[in-house]
Design a protein around this motif. Structure first.
Motif, PDB file in Angstrom:
ATOM      1  N   GLN A  27      30.690 -30.811 -11.491  1.00  0.00           N
ATOM      2  CA  GLN A  27      30.266 -29.781 -10.538  1.00  0.00           C
ATOM      3  C   GLN A  27      30.630 -30.100  -9.094  1.00  0.00           C
ATOM      4  O   GLN A  27      30.089 -29.500  -8.169  1.00  0.00           O
ATOM      5  N   VAL A  28      31.562 -31.042  -8.885  1.00  0.00           N
ATOM      6  CA  VAL A  28      31.910 -31.402  -7.513  1.00  0.00           C
ATOM      7  C   VAL A  28      33.060 -30.545  -6.987  1.00  0.00           C
ATOM      8  O   VAL A  28      33.373 -30.595  -5.793  1.00  0.00           O
ATOM      9  N   GLY A  29      33.699 -29.764  -7.871  1.00  0.00           N
ATOM     10  CA  GLY A  29      34.735 -28.842  -7.424  1.00  0.00           C
ATOM     11  C   GLY A  29      36.138 -29.182  -7.894  1.00  0.00           C
ATOM     12  O   GLY A  29      37.114 -28.626  -7.384  1.00  0.00           O
ATOM     13  N   LYS A  30      36.263 -30.054  -8.896  1.00  0.00           N
ATOM     14  CA  LYS A  30      37.599 -30.443  -9.380  1.00  0.00           C
ATOM     15  C   LYS A  30      38.335 -29.251  -9.981  1.00  0.00           C
ATOM     16  O   LYS A  30      39.517 -29.028  -9.697  1.00  0.00           O
ATOM     17  N   THR A  31      37.652 -28.486 -10.828  1.00  0.00           N
ATOM     18  CA  THR A  31      38.296 -27.347 -11.485  1.00  0.00           C
ATOM     19  C   THR A  31      38.700 -26.285 -10.468  1.00  0.00           C
ATOM     20  O   THR A  31      39.809 -25.732 -10.531  1.00  0.00           O
ATOM     21  N   THR A  32      37.815 -26.006  -9.515  1.00  0.00           N
ATOM     22  CA  THR A  32      38.131 -25.018  -8.477  1.00  0.00           C
ATOM     23  C   THR A  32      39.353 -25.444  -7.682  1.00  0.00           C
ATOM     24  O   THR A  32      40.252 -24.637  -7.402  1.00  0.00           O
ATOM     25  N   LEU A  33      39.413 -26.729  -7.321  1.00  0.00           N
ATOM     26  CA  LEU A  33      40.556 -27.243  -6.571  1.00  0.00           C
ATOM     27  C   LEU A  33      41.839 -27.099  -7.383  1.00  0.00           C
ATOM     28  O   LEU A  33      42.869 -26.666  -6.867  1.00  0.00           O
ATOM     29  N   ALA A  34      41.777 -27.450  -8.682  1.00  0.00           N
ATOM     30  CA  ALA A  34      42.960 -27.352  -9.545  1.00  0.00           C
ATOM     31  C   ALA A  34      43.424 -25.905  -9.665  1.00  0.00           C
ATOM     32  O   ALA A  34      44.633 -25.624  -9.642  1.00  0.00           O
ATOM     33  N   GLN A  35      42.489 -24.981  -9.797  1.00  0.00           N
ATOM     34  CA  GLN A  35      42.864 -23.578  -9.917  1.00  0.00           C
ATOM     35  C   GLN A  35      43.453 -23.038  -8.615  1.00  0.00           C
ATOM     36  O   GLN A  35      44.339 -22.191  -8.633  1.00  0.00           O
ATOM     37  N   GLU A  36      42.953 -23.542  -7.472  1.00  0.00           N
ATOM     38  CA  GLU A  36      43.540 -23.184  -6.184  1.00  0.00           C
ATOM     39  C   GLU A  36      44.998 -23.620  -6.114  1.00  0.00           C
ATOM     40  O   GLU A  36      45.882 -22.867  -5.688  1.00  0.00           O
ATOM     41  N   LEU A  37      45.239 -24.860  -6.519  1.00  0.00           N
ATOM     42  CA  LEU A  37      46.603 -25.373  -6.512  1.00  0.00           C
ATOM     43  C   LEU A  37      47.496 -24.561  -7.457  1.00  0.00           C
ATOM     44  O   LEU A  37      48.630 -24.222  -7.129  1.00  0.00           O
ATOM     45  N   ALA A  38      46.954 -24.268  -8.644  1.00  0.00           N
ATOM     46  CA  ALA A  38      47.734 -23.556  -9.658  1.00  0.00           C
ATOM     47  C   ALA A  38      48.170 -22.175  -9.168  1.00  0.00           C
ATOM     48  O   ALA A  38      49.266 -21.695  -9.500  1.00  0.00           O
ATOM     49  N   ALA A  39      47.312 -21.532  -8.376  1.00  0.00           N
ATOM     50  CA  ALA A  39      47.613 -20.179  -7.908  1.00  0.00           C
ATOM     51  C   ALA A  39      48.823 -20.137  -6.985  1.00  0.00           C
ATOM     52  O   ALA A  39      49.432 -19.078  -6.787  1.00  0.00           O
ATOM     53  N   THR A  40      49.195 -21.286  -6.409  1.00  0.00           N
ATOM     54  CA  THR A  40      50.312 -21.316  -5.462  1.00  0.00           C
ATOM     55  C   THR A  40      51.618 -21.784  -6.108  1.00  0.00           C
ATOM     56  O   THR A  40      52.635 -21.865  -5.427  1.00  0.00           O
ATOM     57  N   MET A  41      51.590 -22.087  -7.421  1.00  0.00           N
ATOM     58  CA  MET A  41      52.736 -22.733  -8.059  1.00  0.00           C
ATOM     59  C   MET A  41      53.558 -21.771  -8.917  1.00  0.00           C
ATOM     60  O   MET A  41      53.015 -20.841  -9.503  1.00  0.00           O
ATOM     61  N   THR A  42      54.839 -22.048  -8.965  1.00  0.00           N
ATOM     62  CA  THR A  42      55.766 -21.328  -9.846  1.00  0.00           C
ATOM     63  C   THR A  42      56.642 -22.359 -10.543  1.00  0.00           C
ATOM     64  O   THR A  42      57.235 -23.209  -9.874  1.00  0.00           O
ATOM     65  N   PRO A  43      56.745 -22.301 -11.886  1.00  0.00           N
ATOM     66  CA  PRO A  43      56.037 -21.388 -12.794  1.00  0.00           C
ATOM     67  C   PRO A  43      54.541 -21.685 -12.845  1.00  0.00           C
ATOM     68  O   PRO A  43      54.099 -22.748 -12.430  1.00  0.00           O
ATOM     69  N   GLN A  44      53.784 -20.739 -13.387  1.00  0.00           N
ATOM     70  CA  GLN A  44      52.338 -20.866 -13.445  1.00  0.00           C
ATOM     71  C   GLN A  44      51.943 -22.047 -14.334  1.00  0.00           C
ATOM     72  O   GLN A  44      52.407 -22.168 -15.461  1.00  0.00           O
ATOM     73  N   PRO A  45      51.087 -22.951 -13.838  1.00  0.00           N
ATOM     74  CA  PRO A  45      50.656 -24.088 -14.657  1.00  0.00           C
ATOM     75  C   PRO A  45      49.845 -23.651 -15.875  1.00  0.00           C
ATOM     76  O   PRO A  45      49.307 -22.537 -15.934  1.00  0.00           O
ATOM     77  N   VAL A  46      49.757 -24.555 -16.844  1.00  0.00           N
ATOM     78  CA  VAL A  46      48.937 -24.359 -18.042  1.00  0.00           C
ATOM     79  C   VAL A  46      47.623 -25.100 -17.831  1.00  0.00           C
ATOM     80  O   VAL A  46      47.626 -26.272 -17.471  1.00  0.00           O
TER      81      VAL A  46
END
Length: 392
Positions: A27-46
């Motif tokens: 609950q410290v925000g790891k998943t949120t941070l990863a999803q933020e990063l993923a939203a900026t990447m091409t191709p879309q991460p898995v």
């Protein structure tokens, strides 16, 4: 949305290493941070949540699954659920390297350090970089506002706790977090540990926040053996919930204290364990000074550059420094921590600085102005000290 200062650093690590591991409690925000990063990447991460049976099933044949997603960043969340993946990742990473994907292959998120580091230290050496994600720190909220800083101190840095609509809602979240850890998360990391006993230990550590670790005394109070206390302490540390700060141990011909100091890493959890729901409750409690000390230390260490080591210093003769930050075993910051708006330092601090030949000497206090306390000691605010350390 509060943007995490570690986002840029993790992005840079992904550009330099095949795999990056982000460690932090639940609950410290790891998943949120990863999803933020993923939203900026091409191709879309898995993205795979390894606590989900559905996503676990996708990895029944992990090598085939990874081969099916070439040239994509693969995010593995809660990796401690499937530590056997580490031995497979080595071969996958090396094959991808030969195919031209040198960096940015895997982003690995884990809620415990022990299993993650033990598994990866042998199989992924040289292929993975680690970054620890703590709760919000002072520089990530509004560092110029004392009210925001005090709120962060009271509620702690877990996003859902800090951003709760009221102090009462924040406390309810933290109490539920503690119960969930004790009843669901702790049992998966080893032999059955009685939740009642572990909670009593956790509460004792809250009452003695920043105190020196005395295994025998804790064992006597809990009616368990010292080796068992040691195992419980190590588990809480591996879950990134407590910090043991080691004493400086150089050879200066003085009798040095050897026992580490123990802090509950999140100030909000300290206050929840003591049932302190408001700043008024906290200001009137004996733990207020030690709680502020732990809060300051965690914030400072959250911005500590690599290659620097934190210690505390204490001799049997009374020389004492709350925090020593050492660089290359030669340069040392000596930091005293005071809650007072008019801080002063004791003779023991000056003696300690003389013993260590401290490069710079500071007092971190709860105010906002910078001013000299003596010829060698400067009082600074917590945000200013964090900026000073991060630039060192």
């Amino acid at each position: 949305m509060i943007r995490r200062n570690t986002t840029l650093e993790i992005t840079q690590l992904l550009e330099e290493f095949p795999a990056v591991g982000v460690l932090g409690p639940r609950q410290v925000g790891k998943t949120t941070l990863a999803q933020e990063l993923a939203a900026t990447m091409t191709p879309q991460p898995v993205y795979l949540d390894l606590e989900s049976p559905r996503d676990q099933a996708k990895l029944s044949e992990p090598e085939a699954y990874f081969e099916f997603h070439p040239h994509q960043l693969i995010i593995l969340d809660e990796i401690q659920r499937m530590p056997e993946l580490f031995s497979i990742l080595r071969g996958v990473i090396d094959r991808r390297r030969r195919q031209g994907q040198k960096t940015g292959q895997f982003l690995i998120l884990g809620s415990a350090s022990l299993d993650l580091l033990k598994q990866s230290s042998e199989s992924l050496a040289g292929r993975i970089a680690y970054k620890e994600l703590s709760g919000f720190n002072v520089l990530e909220i509004d560092p110029t506002t004392v009210i925001a800083r005090e709120l962060l101190w009271l509620r702690g840095g877990f996003p859902d706790s800090f951003l709760a609509r009221s102090d009462a809602a924040s406390l309810r979240w933290r109490l539920n977090f503690i119960n969930t850890y004790l009843e669901r998360d702790v049992p998966q990391f080893g032999p059955r540990i009685p939740a009642v006993t572990l909670r009593r230990l956790w509460t004792m550590l809250a009452y003695s926040q920043g105190g020196q670790l005395n295994m025998a005394q804790l064992g006597a109070n809990l009616d368990i053996a010292s080796p068992t206390v040691k195992r419980y302490i190590e588990l809480l540390e591996d879950l990134l919930l407590i910090r043991t700060l080691r004493p400086w141990s150089g050879n200066i011909g003085k009798r040095l204290v050897r026992a580490p100091k123990v802090y509950i890493r999140d100030s909000g959890l300290t206050h929840a364990l003591l049932n302190l729901s408001s700043l008024d409750d906290l200001w009137g409690h004996p733990v207020v000074g030690a709680s502020w000390e732990g809060f300051v230390i965690e914030n400072l260490l959250s911005v500590l550059p690599s290659g620097m080591t934190p210690w505390f210093y204490r001799t049997s003769a009374g020389a004492e420094i709350d925090l020593v930050i050492e660089k290359n075993r030669q340069q040392r910051y000596a930091i005293e921590i005071k809650r007072s708006q008019a801080p002063s330092v004791s003779k023991g601090f000056y003696l300690g600085c003389e013993d260590l030949q401290a490069t710079k000497q500071f007092v971190v206090y709860s105010g906002t102005e910078r001013f000299p306390i003596s010829k060698s000691v400067t009082a600074v605010s917590l945000p200013e000290m964090m900026n000073e350390i991060s630039r060192w």
